[in-house]
Design an enzyme around this catalytic site. Structure first.
Site, PDB file in Angstrom:
ATOM      1  N   PRO A   2      38.242  19.838  23.712  1.00  0.00           N
ATOM      2  CA  PRO A   2      39.429  19.010  23.557  1.00  0.00           C
ATOM      3  C   PRO A   2      39.660  17.981  24.656  1.00  0.00           C
ATOM      4  O   PRO A   2      39.709  18.300  25.839  1.00  0.00           O
ATOM      5  CB  PRO A   2      40.563  20.028  23.552  1.00  0.00           C
ATOM      6  CG  PRO A   2      39.927  21.365  23.603  1.00  0.00           C
ATOM      7  CD  PRO A   2      38.578  21.177  24.153  1.00  0.00           C
ATOM      8  N   GLU A   3      39.833  16.746  24.236  1.00  0.00           N
ATOM      9  CA  GLU A   3      40.290  15.656  25.094  1.00  0.00           C
ATOM     10  C   GLU A   3      41.658  15.219  24.577  1.00  0.00           C
ATOM     11  O   GLU A   3      42.220  15.864  23.693  1.00  0.00           O
ATOM     12  CB  GLU A   3      39.265  14.516  25.084  1.00  0.00           C
ATOM     13  CG  GLU A   3      37.885  15.008  25.511  1.00  0.00           C
ATOM     14  CD  GLU A   3      36.815  13.933  25.528  1.00  0.00           C
ATOM     15  OE1 GLU A   3      37.154  12.746  25.535  1.00  0.00           O
ATOM     16  OE2 GLU A   3      35.634  14.300  25.522  1.00  0.00           O
ATOM     17  N   LYS A  60      45.258  16.460  29.300  1.00  0.00           N
ATOM     18  CA  LYS A  60      44.705  17.505  28.437  1.00  0.00           C
ATOM     19  C   LYS A  60      45.591  18.743  28.453  1.00  0.00           C
ATOM     20  O   LYS A  60      45.177  19.825  28.038  1.00  0.00           O
ATOM     21  CB  LYS A  60      43.283  17.848  28.888  1.00  0.00           C
ATOM     22  CG  LYS A  60      42.334  16.652  28.784  1.00  0.00           C
ATOM     23  CD  LYS A  60      41.003  16.886  29.457  1.00  0.00           C
ATOM     24  CE  LYS A  60      40.231  15.567  29.539  1.00  0.00           C
ATOM     25  NZ  LYS A  60      39.023  15.679  30.378  1.00  0.00           N
ATOM     26  N   HIS A  94      38.036  36.629  20.747  1.00  0.00           N
ATOM     27  CA  HIS A  94      38.342  35.472  21.592  1.00  0.00           C
ATOM     28  C   HIS A  94      39.766  34.961  21.426  1.00  0.00           C
ATOM     29  O   HIS A  94      40.116  33.911  21.958  1.00  0.00           O
ATOM     30  CB  HIS A  94      37.341  34.355  21.320  1.00  0.00           C
ATOM     31  CG  HIS A  94      35.924  34.752  21.590  1.00  0.00           C
ATOM     32  ND1 HIS A  94      35.526  35.248  22.807  1.00  0.00           N
ATOM     33  CD2 HIS A  94      34.833  34.770  20.799  1.00  0.00           C
ATOM     34  CE1 HIS A  94      34.233  35.540  22.760  1.00  0.00           C
ATOM     35  NE2 HIS A  94      33.793  35.259  21.549  1.00  0.00           N
ATOM     36  N   ARG A 112      34.839  30.632  25.966  1.00  0.00           N
ATOM     37  CA  ARG A 112      34.299  30.493  27.323  1.00  0.00           C
ATOM     38  C   ARG A 112      35.343  30.751  28.406  1.00  0.00           C
ATOM     39  O   ARG A 112      34.993  30.900  29.578  1.00  0.00           O
ATOM     40  CB  ARG A 112      33.685  29.100  27.492  1.00  0.00           C
ATOM     41  CG  ARG A 112      32.453  28.921  26.632  1.00  0.00           C
ATOM     42  CD  ARG A 112      31.927  27.510  26.709  1.00  0.00           C
ATOM     43  NE  ARG A 112      31.265  27.241  27.962  1.00  0.00           N
ATOM     44  CZ  ARG A 112      30.707  26.066  28.257  1.00  0.00           C
ATOM     45  NH1 ARG A 112      30.756  25.081  27.393  1.00  0.00           N
ATOM     46  NH2 ARG A 112      30.124  25.891  29.399  1.00  0.00           N
ATOM     47  N   ARG A 153      36.890   4.118  44.729  1.00  0.00           N
ATOM     48  CA  ARG A 153      35.752   4.936  44.296  1.00  0.00           C
ATOM     49  C   ARG A 153      34.516   4.070  44.122  1.00  0.00           C
ATOM     50  O   ARG A 153      33.707   4.304  43.217  1.00  0.00           O
ATOM     51  CB  ARG A 153      36.094   5.619  42.965  1.00  0.00           C
ATOM     52  CG  ARG A 153      37.360   6.430  43.003  1.00  0.00           C
ATOM     53  CD  ARG A 153      37.166   7.653  43.855  1.00  0.00           C
ATOM     54  NE  ARG A 153      38.348   8.520  43.838  1.00  0.00           N
ATOM     55  CZ  ARG A 153      38.311   9.792  44.195  1.00  0.00           C
ATOM     56  NH1 ARG A 153      37.188  10.328  44.598  1.00  0.00           N
ATOM     57  NH2 ARG A 153      39.404  10.509  44.171  1.00  0.00           N
ATOM     58  N   ARG A 263      27.225  14.909  33.890  1.00  0.00           N
ATOM     59  CA  ARG A 263      27.554  15.079  32.472  1.00  0.00           C
ATOM     60  C   ARG A 263      26.574  14.288  31.618  1.00  0.00           C
ATOM     61  O   ARG A 263      26.165  13.186  31.995  1.00  0.00           O
ATOM     62  CB  ARG A 263      28.970  14.580  32.195  1.00  0.00           C
ATOM     63  CG  ARG A 263      30.039  15.139  33.117  1.00  0.00           C
ATOM     64  CD  ARG A 263      30.137  16.638  33.019  1.00  0.00           C
ATOM     65  NE  ARG A 263      30.447  17.053  31.676  1.00  0.00           N
ATOM     66  CZ  ARG A 263      31.668  17.049  31.155  1.00  0.00           C
ATOM     67  NH1 ARG A 263      32.691  16.658  31.869  1.00  0.00           N
ATOM     68  NH2 ARG A 263      31.862  17.446  29.923  1.00  0.00           N
TER      69      ARG A 263
END
Length: 275
Positions: A2-3, A60, A94, A112, A153, A263
């Site tokens: 999920p985003e 999120k 779960h 998870r 950054r 990623r």
DNA sequence: GTGCTTGTTGGCCA
DNA sequence: GTGGCCAACAAGCA
């Protein structure tokens, strides 16, 4: 999974089933890792008999407000989801948290267990919620703010920077790739190397992808799509990025997949160049 | 068995 | 103190 938009989809699913309803029972496994740092016993005590008053999404995160100044915060991690089952639903392995109303069982499942449950008691929302960065679709998300952040950054690849929740709340792996693809920026470009026009494009496409994703995945107004991702058009990178042999929907060029910033990243060499 | 996975955090190092 | 990288967390899937 999920985003930003998926989180909103799940929040809406629970909200539509249970807003205004009283929680008759709470089922949970107190030892489950998703309760780390929370007090499951206090959560169960406070929510049993309480009404779901309202709910909201930021980045999120989800926050459900119950009567009696009780707040339930949920983060779905990598593999969490929220479902609505019938009232006699039997939780399986779960299903770590189940809220039972008169008509439904609200289920939080997460194999998870990277997800997280937070419980807060008080008249005001918890501090972790109010500290979440301003939404990308808010007025505070300006091109100037993006530019300043990128300068700070400067040496990190732009892909990694887009995943930083402190400036791009709600953006995850697929949204970051989608934004860069639309803005025609190579994911490996150092953030500090972007030209002013590219920063503007990044800002604009961040907002566009958030708006499109919310409307497409979470639905407009009261509408709730039957399931996630059923409405995503093939004009998005999204539908081509996973399978091997995927091609850029705009240029037809084969897509490339490499690890960037830890990623898996997918981009189109047809429109995203290093300089 | 191997090598992935839409997320976050803490430790290490420059 | 700041920024950047990486492993760890845990379980399922191909």
């Amino acid at each position: 999974m999920p985003e930003l938009a998926e989180v909103e989809f799940f929040r809406k699913r629970w909200h539509q089933a249970a807003a205004g309803q009283r929680i008759a029972a709470v089922r949970l496994h107190p030892k489950a890792k998703i309760f780390r740092g929370a007090n499951p016993a206090a959560l169960r005590r406070a929510l049993t008999g309480a009404k779901l008053l309202s709910s909201a999404t930021a980045a999120k995160q989800m926050l459900f407000r119950f009567g009696g100044d009780a707040w339930l915060g949920l983060h779905l991690g990598m593999s969490g989801d929220l479902r609505v089952e019938s009232v006699d639903y039997e939780p399986t392995r779960h299903d770590h948290l189940v809220l039972v109303t008169k008509q439904h069982a609200l289920v939080f499942a997460d194999p998870r267990m990277f997800g997280r449950v937070q419980f807060h008691k008080g008249a005001r929302p918890p501090a972790w919620w109010t500290k979440i960065a301003p939404a990308i679709l808010s007025r505070d998300f300006t091109a100037e703010a993006v530019s300043t952040f990128l300068r700070r950054r400067a040496r990190a690849p732009i892909k990694a920077v887009l995943l930083m929740q402190e400036r791009f709340p709600g953006v995850g792996n697929w949204m970051a790739d989608e934004i860069l693809w639309r803005a025609a920026i190579h994911p490996r470009r150092p953030a500090g190397s972007l030209l002013p026009a590219e920063i503007k494009a990044l800002w604009r496409e961040s907002r566009r992808v958030c708006r499109l994703a919310l409307a497409t995945i979470a639905g407009r107004g009261d509408e709730l799509p039957r399931d996630l991702n059923v409405n995503i058009p093939d004009t998005w990178l999204f539908n081509h990025r996973w399978a091997g042999g995927g091609r850029c929907p705009r240029t037809g060029v084969p897509l490339v997949r490499e690890e960037i910033g830890g990623r898996t990243t997918c981009w189109s060499p047809g429109r995203q160049k290093m300089r």
